[in-house]
Design an enzyme around this catalytic site. Structure first.
Site, PDB file in Angstrom:
ATOM      1  N   GLY A  16      73.747  49.991  46.044  1.00  0.00           N
ATOM      2  CA  GLY A  16      72.458  49.672  45.388  1.00  0.00           C
ATOM      3  C   GLY A  16      72.320  48.044  45.208  1.00  0.00           C
ATOM      4  N   ALA A  17      72.435  47.538  46.468  1.00  0.00           N
ATOM      5  CA  ALA A  17      72.634  45.972  46.344  1.00  0.00           C
ATOM      6  C   ALA A  17      71.060  45.711  46.765  1.00  0.00           C
ATOM      7  CB  ALA A  17      73.539  45.376  47.073  1.00  0.00           C
ATOM      8  N   SER A  19      68.129  45.925  45.141  1.00  0.00           N
ATOM      9  CA  SER A  19      67.123  45.660  44.264  1.00  0.00           C
ATOM     10  C   SER A  19      67.868  45.874  42.889  1.00  0.00           C
ATOM     11  CB  SER A  19      66.138  46.778  44.161  1.00  0.00           C
ATOM     12  OG  SER A  19      66.489  48.143  43.725  1.00  0.00           O
ATOM     13  N   GLY A  20      67.273  45.344  41.662  1.00  0.00           N
ATOM     14  CA  GLY A  20      67.568  45.413  40.392  1.00  0.00           C
ATOM     15  C   GLY A  20      69.079  44.811  40.155  1.00  0.00           C
ATOM     16  N   ILE A  21      69.798  45.731  39.418  1.00  0.00           N
ATOM     17  CA  ILE A  21      71.145  45.208  39.003  1.00  0.00           C
ATOM     18  C   ILE A  21      72.125  44.718  40.195  1.00  0.00           C
ATOM     19  CG2 ILE A  21      73.318  45.858  38.044  1.00  0.00           C
ATOM     20  CD1 ILE A  21      71.449  47.486  36.174  1.00  0.00           C
ATOM     21  N   GLY A  22      72.124  45.595  41.264  1.00  0.00           N
ATOM     22  CA  GLY A  22      72.855  45.516  42.366  1.00  0.00           C
ATOM     23  C   GLY A  22      72.374  43.987  42.974  1.00  0.00           C
ATOM     24  N   SER A 141      75.709  54.720  32.036  1.00  0.00           N
ATOM     25  CA  SER A 141      74.782  54.807  31.164  1.00  0.00           C
ATOM     26  C   SER A 141      74.953  55.215  29.791  1.00  0.00           C
ATOM     27  CB  SER A 141      73.439  55.275  31.903  1.00  0.00           C
ATOM     28  OG  SER A 141      72.219  55.321  30.959  1.00  0.00           O
ATOM     29  N   TYR A 168      69.844  63.400  35.327  1.00  0.00           N
ATOM     30  CA  TYR A 168      70.408  61.943  35.640  1.00  0.00           C
ATOM     31  C   TYR A 168      71.582  61.610  34.270  1.00  0.00           C
ATOM     32  CZ  TYR A 168      70.491  57.029  35.069  1.00  0.00           C
ATOM     33  OH  TYR A 168      70.659  55.602  34.777  1.00  0.00           O
TER      34      TYR A 168
END
Length: 300
Positions: A16-17, A19-22, A141, A168
Site C-alpha cells: 500500500g505504498a 498513497s496515503g499512510i504507505g 483499525s 471492512y
C-alpha cells in the site's frame, strides 16, 4: 513521540505504498536510512514513489492472488534480508464484489492477500531474524470493535454487507487475530508481530505541500454524505497515520510484547472480544492457509 530512528542497513517491505499512510511511511523510512521496497496496486503511483526514494517498484493488485505470489518472488529475488514487513495495504468497498480467485474482495484484499504474502516471505524473515530482530507490522483499525468473524461466512454470503463498513471492520479484526497467531507461531525466533490503528495523536501541524492525503473510503456513499468537518476527522493524513507504523518498524523497544495491538502509540488499544480468542485466531489461520493453497494445489 519521537519516530526519527536511524534505520540504516534495514530492508523494509511496505505494501500500500503508492498513497496515503504507505506513501508517507515509505518516504520517511527511506529518509531515515532504510532500503524501502514499495509495493502498490497502481503501476504509475508505485513507480513514482519508487523513483522518489531511489528504488524499484513492486506492483501487485491484492485482488489477484497470482499477483501476490509474483510480487513475493520479486521481493525474495531482490532482498537477501527483510528486517520489516509492513502489511499496510487495505481498502473499503461499498458493494460486495468477487475477485477472479472467487473470494469476496474486502476479505481477500485486506486479509487473505497479506496473509499469503507473509507466508511466502516468512522463510526469509526467519533467516534475517537469526542475525537481527525482525518486525511484521500490520495496519488494523479501531473499527475492529464493530466487526465479527464468522468462519462459516468469511465470504459475506450469509450476512448484510453494511455498505462495506461491516465487512471492512471484520477484516481489521482479522488483522489483529492474524498478528496474534503469527506472534504465537514465531515466538522465540526473533520475529515480533504488531498491529495498530493509524493515528499519531500528536496533532502536530504539517507545512503546506508536505501533507499526504489518504484515499481511504473516498468512493463510499457514506463518505460522500458526511459533512466536511466530519470527513476531516475520519480521514487523517497519511503523515499522521504513518507515525505509529514508523515507530513499530524502527523503535529499539516499542514497550509491548509481540502480538500487541496499538491505538496510535497507546498499548493496548481497544479490541473486539474475539481478538482475545486464541482458538479462533488459530482456526482463522488454518482456514486462510487452506484457501490460499487451494489456488496452487500446495499448502502455503
Amino acid at each position: 513521540m519521537d519516530t526519527t530512528f536511524d534505520m540504516t542497513g534495514m530492508t523494509v517491505v511496505i505494501t500500500g505504498a503508492s498513497s496515503g499512510i504507505g506513501l508517507a511511511a515509505a518516504r520517511r523510512m527511506a529518509a531515515q536510512g532504510a532500503a524501502v521496497v514499495p509495493v502498490g496496486r497502481s503501476p504509475e503511483r508505485t513507480a513514482a514513489v519508487a523513483a522518489e526514494i531511489g528504488t524499484t517498484p513492486v506492483v501487485a493488485d491484492f485482488g489477484d492472488l497470482a499477483q501476490v505470489r509474483l510480487a513475493a518472488e520479486v521481493i525474495l529475488e531482490r532482498c537477501p534480508r527483510i528486517d520489516v514487513l509492513a502489511n499496510n495495504a487495505g481498502a473499503l468497498f461499498s458493494t460486495r464484489r468477487t475477485t477472479p480467485d472467487g473470494h469476496e474482495l474486502t476479505f481477500q484484499a485486506n486479509h487473505l492477500a497479506p496473509f499469503l504474502l507473509t507466508q511466502l516471505l516468512l522463510p526469509r524473515l526467519r533467516e534475517t531474524a537469526r542475525s537481527s530482530p525482525v518486525r511484521v507490522v500490520t495496519t488494523a483499525s479501531f473499527g475492529n470493535v464493530f466487526g465479527k468473524v464468522r468462519l462459516d461466512d468469511l465470504e459475506w454470503e450469509k450476512r448484510r454487507y453494511g455498505g462495506g463498513w461491516i465487512a471492512y471492520s471484520t477484516t481489521k479484526l482479522m488483522n489483529i487475530l492474524f498478528t496474534r497467531e503469527l506472534a504465537r507461531r514465531t515466538a522465540g525466533t526473533g520475529i515480533a508481530a504488531y498491529s495498530f490503528h493509524p493515528v499519531s495523536g500528536t496533532g502536530a501541524p504539517r507545512p503546506p505541500g508536505q501533507v499526504t492525503e489518504t484515499r481511504f473510503a473516498g468512493d463510499t456513499r457514506l463518505m460522500r454524505l458526511l459533512p466536511d468537518s466530519v470527513v476531516r476527522r475520519v480521514k487523517l493524513t497519511g503523515d499522521d497515520g504513518a507515525e505509529p507504523l514508523i515507530r513499530l518498524a524502527g523503535a529499539p523497544d516499542v514497550g509491548a510484547p509481540s502480538g500487541g495491538y496499538f491505538h496510535g502509540f497507546h498499548h493496548p488499544g481497544r479490541v473486539h472480544r474475539q481478538a482475545d480468542d486464541a482458538d479462533l485466531a488459530a482456526r482463522l489461520w488454518e482456514r486462510s492457509a487452506e484457501l490460499v493453497a487451494a489456488h496452487t494445489g500446495a499448502r502455503s
